[in-house]
Design an enzyme around this catalytic site. Structure first.
Site, mmCIF file in Angstrom:
data_model
loop_
_atom_site.group_PDB
_atom_site.id
_atom_site.type_symbol
_atom_site.label_atom_id
_atom_site.label_comp_id
_atom_site.label_asym_id
_atom_site.label_seq_id
_atom_site.Cartn_x
_atom_site.Cartn_y
_atom_site.Cartn_z
ATOM 1 N N ASP A 41 -15.775 -19.676 -0.084
ATOM 2 C CA ASP A 41 -15.912 -18.231 0.120
ATOM 3 C C ASP A 41 -16.419 -17.508 -1.123
ATOM 4 O OD1 ASP A 41 -14.836 -18.770 2.640
ATOM 5 O OD2 ASP A 41 -12.789 -18.484 1.909
ATOM 6 N N ASN B 205 -15.431 -25.274 9.922
ATOM 7 C CA ASN B 205 -14.435 -24.771 8.962
ATOM 8 C C ASN B 205 -15.118 -23.798 7.998
ATOM 9 O OD1 ASN B 205 -15.889 -26.993 8.058
ATOM 10 N ND2 ASN B 205 -14.265 -27.819 6.772
ATOM 11 N N ALA B 206 -16.425 -23.960 7.818
ATOM 12 C CA ALA B 206 -17.199 -23.024 6.982
ATOM 13 C C ALA B 206 -17.337 -21.691 7.699
ATOM 14 C CB ALA B 206 -18.582 -23.600 6.719
ATOM 15 N N HIS C 48 -19.694 -18.378 6.736
ATOM 16 C CA HIS C 48 -20.621 -17.793 5.765
ATOM 17 C C HIS C 48 -21.124 -16.450 6.301
ATOM 18 C CE1 HIS C 48 -21.606 -22.093 4.128
ATOM 19 N NE2 HIS C 48 -20.336 -21.786 4.053
ATOM 20 N N THR D 93 -11.064 -30.795 1.772
ATOM 21 C CA THR D 93 -11.677 -30.836 3.096
ATOM 22 C C THR D 93 -12.268 -32.228 3.294
ATOM 23 O OG1 THR D 93 -13.107 -29.672 4.658
ATOM 24 C CG2 THR D 93 -13.951 -29.903 2.401
ATOM 25 N N THR E 270 -10.773 -18.081 9.814
ATOM 26 C CA THR E 270 -9.434 -18.012 10.423
ATOM 27 C C THR E 270 -8.780 -16.639 10.296
ATOM 28 O OG1 THR E 270 -8.451 -18.753 8.354
ATOM 29 C CG2 THR E 270 -8.956 -20.460 9.975
ATOM 30 N N GLY E 271 -9.348 -15.754 9.480
ATOM 31 C CA GLY E 271 -8.764 -14.418 9.297
ATOM 32 C C GLY E 271 -7.535 -14.417 8.399
ATOM 33 N N ARG E 272 -7.170 -15.579 7.832
ATOM 34 C CA ARG E 272 -5.974 -15.631 6.979
ATOM 35 C C ARG E 272 -6.227 -14.873 5.675
ATOM 36 N NH1 ARG E 272 -5.123 -22.030 6.493
ATOM 37 N NH2 ARG E 272 -7.390 -21.916 6.432
ATOM 38 N N PRO E 273 -5.176 -14.197 5.124
ATOM 39 C CA PRO E 273 -5.371 -13.552 3.815
ATOM 40 C C PRO E 273 -5.661 -14.619 2.770
ATOM 41 C CG PRO E 273 -3.089 -13.300 4.585
ATOM 42 C CD PRO E 273 -3.834 -14.007 5.675
ATOM 43 N N ASP F 55 -18.576 -6.252 -8.315
ATOM 44 C CA ASP F 55 -18.254 -4.856 -7.981
ATOM 45 C C ASP F 55 -16.783 -4.660 -7.628
ATOM 46 O OD1 ASP F 55 -19.303 -6.559 -5.762
ATOM 47 O OD2 ASP F 55 -18.498 -4.935 -4.531
HETATM 48 P P1 GDP Z 1 -19.091 -18.009 1.822
HETATM 49 O O1 GDP Z 1 -18.187 -18.830 2.665
HETATM 50 O O2 GDP Z 1 -19.235 -18.543 0.445
HETATM 51 O O3 GDP Z 1 -20.433 -17.741 2.469
HETATM 52 O O4 GDP Z 1 -18.384 -16.593 1.667
HETATM 53 P P2 GDP Z 1 -17.692 -15.715 2.834
HETATM 54 O O5 GDP Z 1 -18.756 -15.099 3.648
HETATM 55 O O6 GDP Z 1 -16.637 -16.485 3.513
HETATM 56 O O7 GDP Z 1 -16.923 -14.639 1.957
HETATM 57 C C1 GDP Z 1 -17.593 -13.826 1.048
HETATM 58 C C2 GDP Z 1 -17.365 -12.370 1.433
HETATM 59 O O8 GDP Z 1 -17.783 -11.543 0.367
HETATM 60 C C3 GDP Z 1 -18.165 -11.916 2.631
HETATM 61 O O9 GDP Z 1 -17.440 -10.935 3.303
HETATM 62 C C4 GDP Z 1 -19.424 -11.310 2.013
HETATM 63 O O10 GDP Z 1 -20.053 -10.338 2.838
HETATM 64 C C5 GDP Z 1 -18.837 -10.680 0.781
HETATM 65 N N1 GDP Z 1 -19.744 -10.586 -0.391
HETATM 66 C C6 GDP Z 1 -20.685 -11.451 -0.826
HETATM 67 N N2 GDP Z 1 -21.198 -11.033 -2.003
HETATM 68 C C7 GDP Z 1 -20.578 -9.888 -2.317
HETATM 69 C C8 GDP Z 1 -20.630 -8.981 -3.435
HETATM 70 O O11 GDP Z 1 -21.356 -9.178 -4.392
HETATM 71 N N3 GDP Z 1 -19.793 -7.906 -3.387
HETATM 72 C C9 GDP Z 1 -18.932 -7.678 -2.357
HETATM 73 N N4 GDP Z 1 -18.164 -6.599 -2.408
HETATM 74 N N5 GDP Z 1 -18.846 -8.504 -1.317
HETATM 75 C C10 GDP Z 1 -19.646 -9.598 -1.298
HETATM 76 P P1 IMO Z 2 -16.709 -21.834 3.272
HETATM 77 O O1 IMO Z 2 -17.927 -22.692 3.537
HETATM 78 C C1 IMO Z 2 -12.449 -21.625 2.273
HETATM 79 C C2 IMO Z 2 -10.065 -25.187 3.221
HETATM 80 C C3 IMO Z 2 -9.011 -24.841 4.243
HETATM 81 C C4 IMO Z 2 -7.925 -25.826 3.847
HETATM 82 C C5 IMO Z 2 -8.717 -27.057 3.437
HETATM 83 C C6 IMO Z 2 -8.805 -28.113 4.523
HETATM 84 O O2 IMO Z 2 -16.629 -20.631 4.125
HETATM 85 O O3 IMO Z 2 -16.571 -21.573 1.814
HETATM 86 P P2 IMO Z 2 -10.195 -28.205 6.780
HETATM 87 O O4 IMO Z 2 -10.135 -27.346 7.995
HETATM 88 O O5 IMO Z 2 -11.523 -28.244 6.115
HETATM 89 O O6 IMO Z 2 -9.653 -29.585 7.020
HETATM 90 O O7 IMO Z 2 -9.150 -27.511 5.747
HETATM 91 O O8 IMO Z 2 -10.021 -26.598 3.118
HETATM 92 N N1 IMO Z 2 -11.438 -24.816 3.585
HETATM 93 C C7 IMO Z 2 -12.047 -23.674 3.209
HETATM 94 N N2 IMO Z 2 -11.581 -22.623 2.504
HETATM 95 N N3 IMO Z 2 -13.735 -21.623 2.712
HETATM 96 C C8 IMO Z 2 -14.214 -22.673 3.401
HETATM 97 O O9 IMO Z 2 -15.502 -22.782 3.768
HETATM 98 C C9 IMO Z 2 -13.357 -23.761 3.706
HETATM 99 N N4 IMO Z 2 -13.520 -24.912 4.359
HETATM 100 C C10 IMO Z 2 -12.341 -25.555 4.284
HETATM 101 O O10 IMO Z 2 -8.580 -23.506 4.135
HETATM 102 O O11 IMO Z 2 -7.247 -25.360 2.705
HETATM 103 MG MG MG Z 3 -16.478 -18.607 3.836
#
Ligand code: GDP
Ligand code: IMO
Ligand code: MG
Length: 423
Positions: A12, A37-38, A40, A237, A299-302, A331
């Protein structure tokens, strides 16, 4: 030109945003490992897209999407995503190619993932429950079923019935209701029709693209600290998230890779269990979580929150030969009462590197911190490095010097165009 984007932390980091940005003029956008599980996120104007399987670079003007052999596929999630993209006026037929070598996440994988987690009681790993571990373990124990078998329905049915019989026995020992073969086959028959038109030998596509010197952008999933081998296992993972995953997961030879972009979130986040050396509890963590909307995309988890862990990120830079860094979510850090980064680990009075630590050591060690003066200004609208507050510039320069890797992009909002570029 072949570029790989890698998350350098616990996932993330903002890979979706940076991949979308870099995909502007690429020929192929590729997902090469992991499953749904990803999660993005790509934000374009008012619209927000959450990709779990389709490459986040699919919105590039010329982009064709490839899902290569290292990816494991839940076909119900894939077909939903195809629908969402096509609703945007982007037909995916002849634009999305899926390898017949991709293994399938089947209903019993999801059921087993949940059953194992429940059985662990208070020692849960915190998986996403998407069937990732059970699917990859079937792959390496020769019990997997692939897109390849799906193309031959009789073969698929035979293998599926055999596996479902075995998995039902395991589910029953967990006290879980067994799956019904006929019902599951009926669902698979529908999904099969929807995905077969996308099946192509993606190795040949990549080989030809390399021969023609076309632009290929490979999108890593998860983060380096979740790699099966290089995580604090079992808090991992099921796939190799390090850059080596590109060779086995897509068939792209290592020596053809020109650029490896490391995504570094300006602080740390993590979903799921396991040690997080710089974890914060209390007001600072809460304020970063709320301001940064740090809730799981899948998953919406904090998400758990911590200071930036440069010891871990340094390892990620080394093992992946990161050529340049995109810093995200800078930011979110303004207005904090304090700001720290971890610059090393201390265990029982000794300095220890990330790679020497298992989960037990990572949980016990003391991070060595460096403190930074904070800044108050909102930097969302800033587009040049020189316009950033001085304390913010110092924070970035320190990170760059510590890692010995150039910061080329600084992202200051989720939006596609909110970036500072550094030469
Ligand atoms: P990923 O799994 O690495 O693609 O990341 P996620 O999408 O799961 O989580 C990143 C979150 O941060 C998303 O809600 C993006 O829209 C947000 N995001 C990405 N870059 C920035 C940034 O520079 N600033 C802020 N405020 N949010 C960002
Ligand atoms: P992106 O691509 C954050 C974490 C899970 C758990 C562990 C194993 O969005 O960055 P799994 O379901 O893969 O067997 O879970 O890995 N995990 C992630 N955490 N971002 C992810 O993907 C993840 N993919 C797996 O939360 O701790
Ligand atoms: Mg992510």
């Amino acid at each position: 030109m072949i570029t790989v984007v890698i998350g350098t932390q616990w996932g993330d980091e903002g890979k979706g945003k940076i991949v979308d940005l870099l995909a502007k003029d690429v020929d192929y956008a590729v997902r090469y490992h992991g499953g749904n599980n990803a999660g993005h996120t790509v934000v374009i104007g008012e619209k927000k897209f959450f990709f779990h399987l389709i490459p986040s670079g699919i919105f590039g003007k010329k982009s064709k999407g490839l899902i290569t052999n290292g990816v494991i596929l839940d076909l119900s999630v894939l077909t939903e995503e195809i629908k969402i993209i096509e609703e945007q006026g982007i037909p995916l037929k002849d634009r999305l190619y899926i390898s017949p070598r991709c293994h399938l996440i089947l209903p019993y994988h999801r059921a087993l993932d949940v059953a194992y987690e429940n059985a662990r009681g208070d020692k849960k790993l915190g998986t996403t429950g998407r069937g990732i571990g059970p699917c990859y373990s079937d792959k390496v124990s020769y019990n997997g079923i692939r897109m390849y078998e799906l193309a031959n329905w009789d073969l698929f049915k035979e293998k599926f019935a055999f596996q479902l019989g075995i998995k039902n026995k395991i589910l029953e020992t967990f006290g879980v209701k067994p799956l019904n073969l006929e019902e599951e086959l009926e669902k698979m028959a529908d999904l099969r029709k929807a995905v077969i038109p996308y099946m192509v030998d993606t190795y040949q596509v990549i080989k030809e693209a390399i021969a023609k010197d076309e632009k290929i952008l490979l999108e890593g999933a998860h983060g380096i600290m979740l790699d099966t081998d290089w995580s604090p296992y079992p808090y991992a993972t099921g796939s190799n998230t390090v850059v080596g995953g590109v060779n086995c997961g897509a068939g792209v030879p290592d020596r053809k890779i020109d650029r490896v972009v490391g995504i570094v979130k300006a602080f740390t986040s993590r979903v799921g269990g396991g040690p997080l050396p710089t974890e914060l509890h209390g007001e600072i963590a809460d304020s970063i979580r709320e301001k940064g909307h740090e809730y799981g995309t899948t998953t919406g988890r904090p998400r758990r929150i911590g200071w930036l862990d440069l010891e871990a990120v340094k390892f990620a830079c080394e093992i992946n030969t990161i050529s340049d860094i995109a810093i995200t979510k800078l930011d979110i850090l303004n207005g904090l009462p304090e700001l720290k980064v971890c610059i090393g680990y201390e265990l029982d009075g000794n300095t220890v590197p990330y790679s020497s630590c298992g989960y037990e050591e990572l949980a016990r060690l003391k991070p060595v911190y460096k403190s930074f003066p904070t800044w108050e200004e909102d930097i969302t609208g800033i587009r040049t490095f020189a316009d950033l507050p001085k304390n913010c510039q110092d924070y970035l320069n320190y990170i760059q010097d510590f890692l010995g890797v150039k910061i080329s992009i600084v992202s200051v909002s989720p939006e596609r165009d909110s970036n500072i570029y550094r030469q």
